[in-house]
Design a protein around this motif. Structure first.
Motif, mmCIF file in Angstrom:
data_model
loop_
_atom_site.group_PDB
_atom_site.id
_atom_site.type_symbol
_atom_site.label_atom_id
_atom_site.label_comp_id
_atom_site.label_asym_id
_atom_site.label_seq_id
_atom_site.Cartn_x
_atom_site.Cartn_y
_atom_site.Cartn_z
ATOM 1 N N GLU A 74 -1.406 -5.290 8.087
ATOM 2 C CA GLU A 74 -1.993 -6.106 7.158
ATOM 3 C C GLU A 74 -2.726 -4.823 6.181
ATOM 4 O O GLU A 74 -2.715 -5.103 5.071
ATOM 5 C CB GLU A 74 -3.175 -6.968 7.776
ATOM 6 C CG GLU A 74 -3.987 -7.683 6.763
ATOM 7 C CD GLU A 74 -4.928 -8.502 7.331
ATOM 8 O OE1 GLU A 74 -5.801 -8.804 6.550
ATOM 9 O OE2 GLU A 74 -4.860 -8.766 8.549
ATOM 10 N N LEU A 75 -3.011 -3.927 6.689
ATOM 11 C CA LEU A 75 -3.618 -2.802 5.906
ATOM 12 C C LEU A 75 -2.419 -2.027 4.834
ATOM 13 O O LEU A 75 -2.666 -1.867 3.883
ATOM 14 C CB LEU A 75 -4.174 -1.702 6.783
ATOM 15 C CG LEU A 75 -4.779 -0.581 6.043
ATOM 16 C CD1 LEU A 75 -6.064 -1.161 5.313
ATOM 17 C CD2 LEU A 75 -5.367 0.581 6.847
ATOM 18 N N LYS A 128 -12.783 -6.712 -7.634
ATOM 19 C CA LYS A 128 -11.808 -7.610 -6.842
ATOM 20 C C LYS A 128 -10.508 -7.078 -6.710
ATOM 21 O O LYS A 128 -9.420 -7.511 -5.813
ATOM 22 C CB LYS A 128 -12.052 -8.616 -7.805
ATOM 23 C CG LYS A 128 -11.373 -8.754 -9.267
ATOM 24 C CD LYS A 128 -11.125 -9.786 -9.995
ATOM 25 C CE LYS A 128 -10.700 -9.525 -11.379
ATOM 26 N NZ LYS A 128 -10.715 -10.754 -12.226
ATOM 27 N N GLN A 129 -9.953 -6.091 -7.483
ATOM 28 C CA GLN A 129 -8.692 -5.485 -7.373
ATOM 29 C C GLN A 129 -8.385 -4.834 -6.017
ATOM 30 O O GLN A 129 -7.325 -4.678 -5.426
ATOM 31 C CB GLN A 129 -8.479 -4.474 -8.539
ATOM 32 C CG GLN A 129 -8.505 -5.041 -9.609
ATOM 33 C CD GLN A 129 -9.764 -5.018 -10.511
ATOM 34 O OE1 GLN A 129 -10.746 -4.963 -9.895
ATOM 35 N NE2 GLN A 129 -9.652 -5.107 -11.770
ATOM 36 N N ILE A 130 -9.424 -4.397 -5.425
ATOM 37 C CA ILE A 130 -9.603 -3.663 -4.007
ATOM 38 C C ILE A 130 -10.250 -4.518 -2.918
ATOM 39 O O ILE A 130 -10.195 -3.753 -1.848
ATOM 40 C CB ILE A 130 -10.032 -2.133 -4.075
ATOM 41 C CG1 ILE A 130 -11.306 -2.064 -4.617
ATOM 42 C CG2 ILE A 130 -9.036 -1.500 -4.985
ATOM 43 C CD1 ILE A 130 -11.855 -0.706 -4.634
ATOM 44 N N LYS A 131 -10.765 -5.574 -3.123
ATOM 45 C CA LYS A 131 -11.597 -6.267 -2.209
ATOM 46 C C LYS A 131 -10.837 -6.290 -0.794
ATOM 47 O O LYS A 131 -11.385 -6.131 0.086
ATOM 48 C CB LYS A 131 -12.068 -7.519 -2.808
ATOM 49 C CG LYS A 131 -12.852 -8.335 -2.060
ATOM 50 C CD LYS A 131 -13.492 -9.572 -2.780
ATOM 51 C CE LYS A 131 -14.575 -9.990 -1.719
ATOM 52 N NZ LYS A 131 -15.274 -11.376 -2.348
ATOM 53 N N LYS A 136 -10.835 -5.079 4.835
ATOM 54 C CA LYS A 136 -10.093 -4.636 5.817
ATOM 55 C C LYS A 136 -10.258 -3.381 6.635
ATOM 56 O O LYS A 136 -10.501 -3.247 7.803
ATOM 57 C CB LYS A 136 -8.497 -4.444 5.522
ATOM 58 C CG LYS A 136 -7.517 -4.393 6.737
ATOM 59 C CD LYS A 136 -7.595 -5.491 7.515
ATOM 60 C CE LYS A 136 -7.220 -5.541 8.935
ATOM 61 N NZ LYS A 136 -7.420 -6.534 9.911
ATOM 62 N N ILE A 137 -10.664 -2.421 5.644
ATOM 63 C CA ILE A 137 -11.122 -0.984 6.246
ATOM 64 C C ILE A 137 -12.668 -1.197 6.961
ATOM 65 O O ILE A 137 -12.693 -0.833 8.272
ATOM 66 C CB ILE A 137 -11.370 0.003 5.326
ATOM 67 C CG1 ILE A 137 -9.811 0.554 4.697
ATOM 68 C CG2 ILE A 137 -12.175 1.394 5.438
ATOM 69 C CD1 ILE A 137 -9.908 0.988 3.562
#
Length: 144
Positions: A74-75, A128-131, A136-137
């Motif tokens: 997923e990451l 929002k582009q890296i949300k 996940k991190i």
């Protein structure tokens, strides 16, 4: 015979490109840091291992833990969607960090020996582009 060999070659090259993309994140070092006066957390992801530190001074040496295959997949998928060159220009959706309403967070990705870093944003409220990637991190720290 030519068609068969062309088909085989196309499939083989297509698969090798996919595996090369998956390898990209394995060479990257991802660092997420959030802090306020009373809170500190640094999550480092490197080569399917995660290290979580809550010691601002660096005296605590936490042991790296392996990321499960499902979480890693997923990451990797999230990492593929990132536009590394635009990280520095992302705008934070909230400004709670200005009045101690949220911890100040940064995301830094070192990829092919070149650092890519975001400007500060509120911990828990990434651009929002890296949300999806940031959430996940952060999920690795919640599992601890």
């Amino acid at each position: 015979m030519k068609i068969l060999s062309l088909l085989f070659l196309t499939i083989f090259l297509g698969k090798s490109c996919d595996s090369a993309k998956a390898q990209d994140i394995e060479t990257a070092v991802i660092e997420y840091e959030a802090n306020t006066r009373g809170f500190y957390q640094k999550i480092t992801v490197k080569n399917q291992m995660v290290t979580i530190s809550k010691d601002r001074d660096g005296y605590d040496k936490p042991a790296p833990k392996k990321i499960s295959d499902a979480d890693w997949k997923e990451l990797v998928e999230c990492f593929k969607t990132l536009e590394l060159d635009s990280l520095a220009t992302l705008k934070a959706p909230t400004e709670k960090r200005f009045y101690d309403g949220a911890a100040i967070a940064h995301l830094k990705i070192t990829y092919k020996d070149k650092p890519y870093e975001t400007t500060s944003f509120d911990h828990g409220f990434p651009p929002k582009q890296i949300k999806k990637f940031v959430n996940k991190i952060n999920s690795f720290a919640k599992k601890e």
